[in-house]
Enzyme design. Sequence first.
Site, PDB file in Angstrom:
ATOM      1  N   GLU A 176       0.825  -1.219   0.000  1.00 16.94           N
ATOM      2  CA  GLU A 176       0.000   0.000   0.000  1.00 16.94           C
ATOM      3  C   GLU A 176       0.855   1.263   0.000  1.00 16.94           C
ATOM      4  OE1 GLU A 176      -2.743   0.382   3.283  1.00 16.94           O
ATOM      5  OE2 GLU A 176      -3.478   2.310   2.595  1.00 16.94           O
ATOM      6  N   LYS A 218      -2.344  -2.010  -3.302  1.00 18.75           N
ATOM      7  CA  LYS A 218      -3.414  -1.159  -2.754  1.00 18.75           C
ATOM      8  C   LYS A 218      -3.019   0.304  -2.940  1.00 18.75           C
ATOM      9  CE  LYS A 218      -5.890  -0.171   1.573  1.00 18.75           C
ATOM     10  NZ  LYS A 218      -6.530  -0.742   2.752  1.00 18.75           N
TER      11      LYS A 218
END
Length: 354
Positions: A176, A218
Amino acid sequence: MQMAMAGTIGTLVAHGKGILAADESQATIRRRFEPYEIEPTTENQRRYRQMLFTTPGLAEYISGVILYDETLRQHADDGRSFVALLAANGIVPGVKVDAGTRPLAGAPGESITEGLDGLRARLEEYRTLGARFAKWRAVITIGDGRPSSYCLDTNSHALARYTALCQEAGLVPIVEPEVLMDGTHSLERSFEVAEATLERVFAALRSQRVALEHLLLKPSMVVPGVDSPDQAGIQDVAEATVRCLRRAVPAAVPGIVFLSGGQDALLATAHLNAMNAMPAVHPPAVHPWPLSFSFARALQGPALDAWRGEPRNVPAGQRAFRHRARCNSAASEGRYSPEMEDPAAGTFVEQVRG
Ligand code: 5MM
């Protein structure tokens, strides 16, 4: 190990499903509870998470949940661990394994995510506790001279170290790199930074011998700064995001699950939907990877607003949560329509219709 990770990934990015990020650290959950004057006690946090995880019919839309270390060890009222409860419903439990951000030495206003020390042993423990995937978030800010090349490199290096250790332990890593929406920057500047960030991240992943086939990305959506005078339309955001991802993310990556980053919940859904319904822009309407969600605020916001810490509001909180999960599930297949929203969202329906 690789077969198991491939199986977990297949479940997480199954058609029409996405991930609930419920891994708020203590400081973050305190901020979320504050407007409702909910005491951020361990028990209130447990009751809140229990409301979310026991929502009837959730598994139809949600494939996995990212938990915080403390939540991973907690139990529901019926005595089952949250991990067992989720797994019994076919929802894969995951865990946030980073230790949060700290100021990056020598780079005022920038941060580095910590948590690599002792990570190998912690991953072993999380596996034993039932986690099947993990998450690490790097934070990139846009501003005067930011992000620095130094910040992009150090955060990419840490993300890749984490990813390699997860794959060694057989946990699917969610990578992420969040580019924050804070600021006055334009959509174009957001695009540049997102592309540079993803390029550095994938260079670090390759150099640390990571299997691109066994991770999920992500990212943030490519949006203008929240204080930018030039806000972008839904199609503009969808097109910029897809164009950026196509330039920077290898097709070997098996799935992309967006964060919502503080966007309005309905707008995040509309952006995701527009990306999955753009045959006119990139025929055929097939992207190299499934595009789905791993939202925290855009899934939980309306549920928290309905719950407000009151036991009597649990059914209303669960209805609100299931509704957003259902809308985002539809958006992950490009079949969301504003008509799916409540009449109360009438203004939004008009905004989307343009
Ligand atoms: C739930 O928030 C996650 C953890 O944040 P902290 O460590 O700061 O408490 C966060 O990583 C979250 O998973 C993502 O940012 C996605 O959340 P949003 O709200 O952006 O969809």
